[in-house]
Design an enzyme around this catalytic site. Structure first.
Site, short mmCIF file in Angstrom:
data_model
loop_
_atom_site.label_atom_id
_atom_site.label_comp_id
_atom_site.label_asym_id
_atom_site.label_seq_id
_atom_site.Cartn_x
_atom_site.Cartn_y
_atom_site.Cartn_z
N SER A 173 0.86 -1.18 0.00
CA SER A 173 0.00 0.00 0.00
C SER A 173 0.89 1.22 0.00
O SER A 173 1.49 1.57 1.02
CB SER A 173 -0.91 0.00 1.22
OG SER A 173 -1.80 -1.08 1.18
N LYS A 182 -7.26 1.55 -2.75
CA LYS A 182 -6.85 1.09 -1.42
C LYS A 182 -6.86 2.25 -0.42
O LYS A 182 -7.30 2.09 0.73
CB LYS A 182 -5.46 0.47 -1.48
CG LYS A 182 -4.88 0.08 -0.10
CD LYS A 182 -5.76 -0.92 0.63
CE LYS A 182 -5.29 -1.17 2.07
NZ LYS A 182 -4.00 -1.86 2.16
N LYS A 218 0.13 5.59 8.23
CA LYS A 218 0.85 5.79 6.97
C LYS A 218 -0.11 5.92 5.79
O LYS A 218 0.05 6.78 4.93
CB LYS A 218 1.83 4.64 6.76
CG LYS A 218 2.62 4.68 5.46
CD LYS A 218 2.01 3.84 4.35
CE LYS A 218 1.96 2.36 4.69
NZ LYS A 218 1.44 1.54 3.55
#
Length: 301
Positions: A100, A176, A244
């Site tokens: 990701s 995502k 993150k």
């Protein structure tokens, strides 16, 4: 969807919490794997996969290379670093990045790989360690049709729901990020609601039970709501990693002048958890921040 198993070797880089069971499922499906030698490489993986001395050796023996790494700089280093995959001839090969990372960086990586004659698919996943072990991950892919078709038999060994989001690289990563935004705001909403009910003197377990029967019901309320009430915060998905992902969302939004109000709020909650030493807590531990905000607990000794 085709289920044919290729006799080609698949290189796998990133045998962490998610990557290890994903690699195991590829082997279980009949795919031949190559991995890079590391002190942390388990004996079962040494026995089941071809062990390569370094990334260049892995690139030489593999026709497809899957990456499952923590963040954008890690992917960049594996692809283009001094000892990276691009240091050998990768023309005709396919890279599937299941990490990701930044959708903007993904576009740049794809362009560089295309120039080397290498195909590229970004295919980040959702479902956590449980989904990785079960082979039931949700996979969101971006990249040209031909590259996606080539990747599909491998993705099917690791996931249950596979969607080709778009033919442009970065489409999977954008999806995502959207997923992580929705999950994060759901977690914050559930944590705040349960903490509020607790502060008001109402049993949060009863509140969860009632809400699950109505429009407020959700997978987050079901699974993470239970963890919040029981305070079982051993990581399934660490706060540091979800933080993150929200930073990726906010950075991408800044690039085209957008504002993500809810995402920014929850990013602050994750930052507070990290500052309290909770980077390795499960993301459901936002409950601790919500409880502090309503005056149930204090995270400061």
């Amino acid at each position: 969807m085709g289920k044919a198993v290729s006799s080609d070797i698949v290189g796998f880089v990133g045998l962490g919490t998610m990557g290890r069971p994903m690699a195991a499922n590829l082997i279980k499906a009949g795919h031949r794997l190559a991995v890079v030698d590391r002190p942390s490489l388990t004996e079962d993986m040494r026995a089941l996969a071809e062990v390569c001395a370094d990334l260049k050796a892995l690139a030489r023996v593999s026709s497809v290379i899957i990456l499952m790494l923590p963040d954008t700089p890690d992917v960049e280093a594996v692809l283009f670093g001094a000892n990276g995959l691009s240091g050998t001839d990768i023309a005709g090969k396919l890279v599937i990045d299941m990490s990701s990372i930044s959708p903007t960086a993904t576009k740049s990586f794809a362009e560089k790989l295309f120039a080397l004659g290498c195909a590229y698919v970004d295919a980040p996943v959702s479902g956590g360690e449980v989904g990785a072990v079960a082979g039931s991950l949700t996979i969101m892919a971006g990249g040209p049709e031909e590259a996606f078709a080539r990747a599909l038999p491998l993705l099917e060994a690791m996931g249950r729901s596979i969607t080709h989001i778009g033919t442009d690289n970065g489409a999977g990563q954008a999806c995502k990020i959207a997923n992580q935004m929705v999950v994060a705001m759901n977690i914050q909403a559930v944590a705040e609601a349960l903490a509020f009910s607790q502060r008001f003197g109402v049993d949060p377990a009863k509140v969860r039970e009632a809400l699950l029967g109505g429009f407020a019901g959700s997978r987050v309320l079901d699974v993470h709501g239970k963890r919040m009430i029981e305070h079982t915060f051993a990581p399934g998905f660490r706060i540091a990693l979800h933080h993150k992902d929200l930073r990726l969302a906010l950075t991408a939004a800044e690039e085209f002048g957008a504002t993500l109000t809810g995402t920014a709020v929850v990013e602050t909650m994750f930052s507070r958890a990290i500052a309290a030493g909770g980077g390795a807590w499960d993301h459901s531990a936002l409950m601790r921040i919500a409880e502090e905000d309503v005056g149930v607990i204090s995270l400061v000794d």
